[in-house]
Every structure is written in structure tokens, then in C-alpha cells.
Design an enzyme around this catalytic site. Structure first.
Site, short mmCIF file in Angstrom:
data_model
loop_
_atom_site.label_atom_id
_atom_site.label_comp_id
_atom_site.label_asym_id
_atom_site.label_seq_id
_atom_site.Cartn_x
_atom_site.Cartn_y
_atom_site.Cartn_z
N ARG A 108 1.20 -1.33 -0.05
CA ARG A 108 0.62 0.01 -0.20
C ARG A 108 1.19 1.28 -0.01
O ARG A 108 2.01 1.56 0.80
CB ARG A 108 -0.63 0.01 1.23
CG ARG A 108 -1.51 1.18 1.23
CD ARG A 108 -2.81 1.17 2.80
NE ARG A 108 -3.73 2.40 2.79
CZ ARG A 108 -5.07 2.66 2.45
NH1 ARG A 108 -5.23 1.81 1.88
NH2 ARG A 108 -5.16 3.46 2.60
N HIS A 135 -7.43 1.56 -6.96
CA HIS A 135 -7.54 0.18 -5.03
C HIS A 135 -8.25 -0.78 -5.73
O HIS A 135 -9.20 -0.37 -5.12
CB HIS A 135 -7.99 1.76 -4.64
CG HIS A 135 -8.08 1.49 -3.16
ND1 HIS A 135 -7.84 0.15 -2.41
CD2 HIS A 135 -8.94 2.04 -2.16
CE1 HIS A 135 -7.72 0.45 -1.04
NE2 HIS A 135 -8.31 1.09 -0.73
N GLN A 138 -10.27 -2.98 -3.20
CA GLN A 138 -11.90 -1.53 -2.17
C GLN A 138 -12.67 -1.79 -3.71
O GLN A 138 -14.06 -2.17 -2.68
CB GLN A 138 -11.66 -0.41 -1.81
CG GLN A 138 -12.82 0.73 -2.32
CD GLN A 138 -13.18 1.02 -0.58
OE1 GLN A 138 -12.50 0.43 0.79
NE2 GLN A 138 -14.34 0.62 -0.09
N CYS A 273 -15.36 4.46 1.12
CA CYS A 273 -14.45 3.77 0.79
C CYS A 273 -13.91 4.26 1.94
O CYS A 273 -12.98 3.47 2.68
CB CYS A 273 -13.35 4.04 -0.01
SG CYS A 273 -12.50 5.59 -1.03
N ARG A 318 -14.55 -5.57 3.33
CA ARG A 318 -13.21 -5.40 2.68
C ARG A 318 -12.47 -6.89 3.39
O ARG A 318 -12.00 -7.50 2.73
CB ARG A 318 -12.31 -4.39 3.29
CG ARG A 318 -12.34 -2.86 2.95
CD ARG A 318 -12.31 -2.41 1.21
NE ARG A 318 -10.75 -2.63 1.38
CZ ARG A 318 -9.65 -2.38 1.46
NH1 ARG A 318 -10.56 -0.99 2.50
NH2 ARG A 318 -8.55 -2.52 1.14
#
Length: 335
Positions: A108, A135, A138, A273, A318
């Protein structure tokens, strides 16, 4: 569905077919049910996962750590700022070193090239936990959440309206996800923040193959019949110096009840998100107000807390989708 993702990296949804994405969503649903039934997992038994973090995190780190642990594996968190990664040791050398210790790597951080190089040089599965360009983890969670909340409607018939900065990593990731699954994506934001051609062209190429529709507009009429309104904070990590400029550009794109009504659909879902600026209870919002006299809240508290808001369901998912990703790429039993 005869699909195997064993030993495959997850850098972008552009690298996956629609069937492979649906496979991950189906697996996430099964693993979520297993967890709720209290059935212990062992599909990652003996697997060690490196978690490389250049950017801060709550959901990504928690989901990867818990996902690994609950399936019997062992996660190792590595804060890049306190390691040799990229400073005294190149990404290539670090990737080869880590491959000697770990079975997979999550990254990340800022550059998409970094996560791509980790995959290129390590030879083990690498997962994109967020970059400035994309991303994908997500989006997996978001797709699962939409499936759960709108079970009567296939994803290929869903219209997602992403509002605000339509050139950021979340907008790119949503364009890619919609393009792959034949969905309808609308990016609604100021012209100055419309997607860069590089990313738009990738999305359009995939959309043309899969019957998807990709639109970018500054006209609120584009929101009509949207199933989902989606937004993100106005300033991403590393762009805090643009706070005043972004707030000025995006103030008319704040998600309010009036903007939600522009869909002409009373059941439109609100998604985010996270973290979200929706009230005055964060240091960032207070600082922007006190030091610059500006409001940086991208969504009203009324919308954020409304019955149509499913932001915390997204956050939970997630865990389940990341666990599915880990199991699908690391467990021979699953393939």
C-alpha cells in the site's frame, strides 16, 4: 466455474476476467458465511504474508491481518518508513529478499510501478492494497456489498455514479471494475478533475469488450437512475498542499440530500471507501475550518447516516473479499 487463481498477483481489476471477479465474490460470500457460523479456517496454514505499508491505513491493514490470521497464516507488518525498502535497498532487491521469507506480499503506497515491480521481481503473489492510480481491493468489497444490497439486480445492470475528483485512484478503480463487468459508470465532477486520458483509454478498451458504458460529465442530469452514488475525500494522501484549490473546485459536488434526489431513485445507495469527512469531529475538518475558513466535508452528515448509506457494510466486506483473494491465490485446496 472452473477457475484457478493460484499464485496470481492482484495489481488491478484490468488483469482479471469477469468470471474471475465473480469467482472471488462467490468465494468471499462463502468465507463470510463460514466466519459468521464460527467455523475456524485453515486454508492459509503455514503461509507467511508481508504487509508493506508506505501509506497509513485502517481497513486495509486490519482486513489483511485478520484475514491471514483467521485462515491460519501469519502476517508481518512492515512500515516502509522504518525499513531499508527503497532507501538503502532497491525495490528489485527487496522483492527478492522478501520472496525468500514470505509466500506473498501486500503493498500500500504511492506508485503503481512499485507494486508492479514487486510482482515482477519477487515471483510470488503481490496484492495492491492501494496506489495513487488504483485501489482494486476496495472495488471487490464494494461489488460484494452491492450484490448483497441489490440482490434482485445483476451487477451488469447497475449504474454507479462516482462524484467529485474523477481522476483519482478510486475513480480509476471503479471505471476498471465497471468496464470488466459490463456495468454503467458515470464520473460526475469538475472538468479540471476529469480522468487522465491514460486511464480513461484503458477503461474504454475494456468496456468495449464487455458491453460496459463509461461516461464523464459535469452535468447533474447524468445522475438520473443511478443505483449507487459514490464519493471519496477531496484531497488524497500526499496532496494536502492542494486543500484550498480542491475545496473550491469540489464544493458544488458535496453529497447532500438534494444531490441524492437528482437520481430520481429513492433507493439509490450511498457508498464511500472511508475515512469520510461528514461532521466536525475530525482534526482535519477542524483545521481546514479554523486555519483556512473552508468546508472540506464531501458528504453531509444527513446522507452519511441515512438509511441508504451502506458505508460500514462496505468496510466489513473488505475483510471477506481480501480473505477470498488470499485463499484463492495461496491455497491449493481452493484451486
Amino acid at each position: 466455474m472452473n477457475i484457478s487463481l493460484y499464485n496470481k498477483s492482484f495489481l488491478s481489476l484490468l488483469d482479471f476476467t469477469a468470471n474471475e471477479i465473480y469467482y472471488l465474490l462467490d468465494l468471499a460470500t462463502k468465507l463470510k458465511l463460514k466466519r459468521k457460523q464460527g467455523i475456524p479456517g485453515n486454508l492459509l496454514q503455514g503461509k507467511n504474508i508481508a504487509l508493506l505499508f508506505e501509506k497509513t491505513s485502517t481497513r486495509t491493514r486490519s482486513a489483511f491481518e485478520i484475514g491471514v490470521i483467521e485462515e491460519g497464516g501469519y502476517p508481518s507488518f512492515i512500515d516502509i518508513s522504518s525499513s531499508q525498502f527503497g532507501k538503502k535497498e532497491s525495490v528489485e532487491d527487496s522483492a527478492k529478499v522478501l520472496a525468500g521469507y514470505f509466500h506473498a506480499i501486500e503493498f500500500r503506497g504511492y506508485a503503481q510501478k512499485t507494486v508492479e515491480d514487486l510482482a515482477k521481481y519477487s515471483g510470488i503473489p503481490v496484492y495492491n492494497g492501494l496506489t495513487d492510480e488504483d485501489h482494486p481491493t476496495q472495488i471487490l468489497a464494494d461489488l460484494l456489498t452491492i450484490q448483497e444490497k441489490l440482490p434482485h439486480k445483476p451487477l451488469s445492470e447497475i449504474k454507479v455514479a462516482y462524484i467529485g475528483d474523477t481522476r483519482n485512484n478510486m475513480a480509476n478503480a471503479w471505471m476498471y471494475g465497471c468496464a470488466k463487468l459490463g456495468m454503467h459508470f458515470v464520473g460526475f465532477g469538475p472538468k479540471e478533475l476529469h480522468p487522465k486520458d491514460e486511464f480513461m483509454n484503458k477503461a474504454l478498451a475494456a468496456a468495449n469488450k464487455n458491453g460496459a458504458k463509461i461516461e464523464i460529465s459535469s452535468d447533474p442530469l447524468c445522475l438520473k437512475n443511478a443505483d449507487v452514488i459514490y464519493t471519496d475525500v477531496w484531497v488524497s494522501m500526499g496532496e494536502e498542499h492542494e486543500l484550498q484549490k480542491r475545496a473550491s473546485l469540489l464544493k458544488d459536488y458535496k453529497i447532500t440530500p438534494e444531490l441524492m434526489n437528482a437520481t430520481q431513485n429513492p433507493n439509490t445507495l450511498f457508498m464511500h471507501c472511508l475515512p469520510a469527512f461528514h461532521d466536525d469531529h475530525t482534526l482535519a475538518v477542524k483545521k481546514a475550518s479554523e486555519e483556512y475558513g473552508i468546508d472540506i466535508k464531501e458528504v453531509s452528515d444527513e446522507v452519511f447516516r441515512s438509511k441508504n448509506s451502506i458505508v460500514f457494510e462496505q468496510a466489513e466486506n473488505r475483510l471477506h473479499t481480501i480473505k477470498a483473494l488470499l485463499v484463492a491465490t495461496l491455497s491449493p485446496q481452493q484451486n
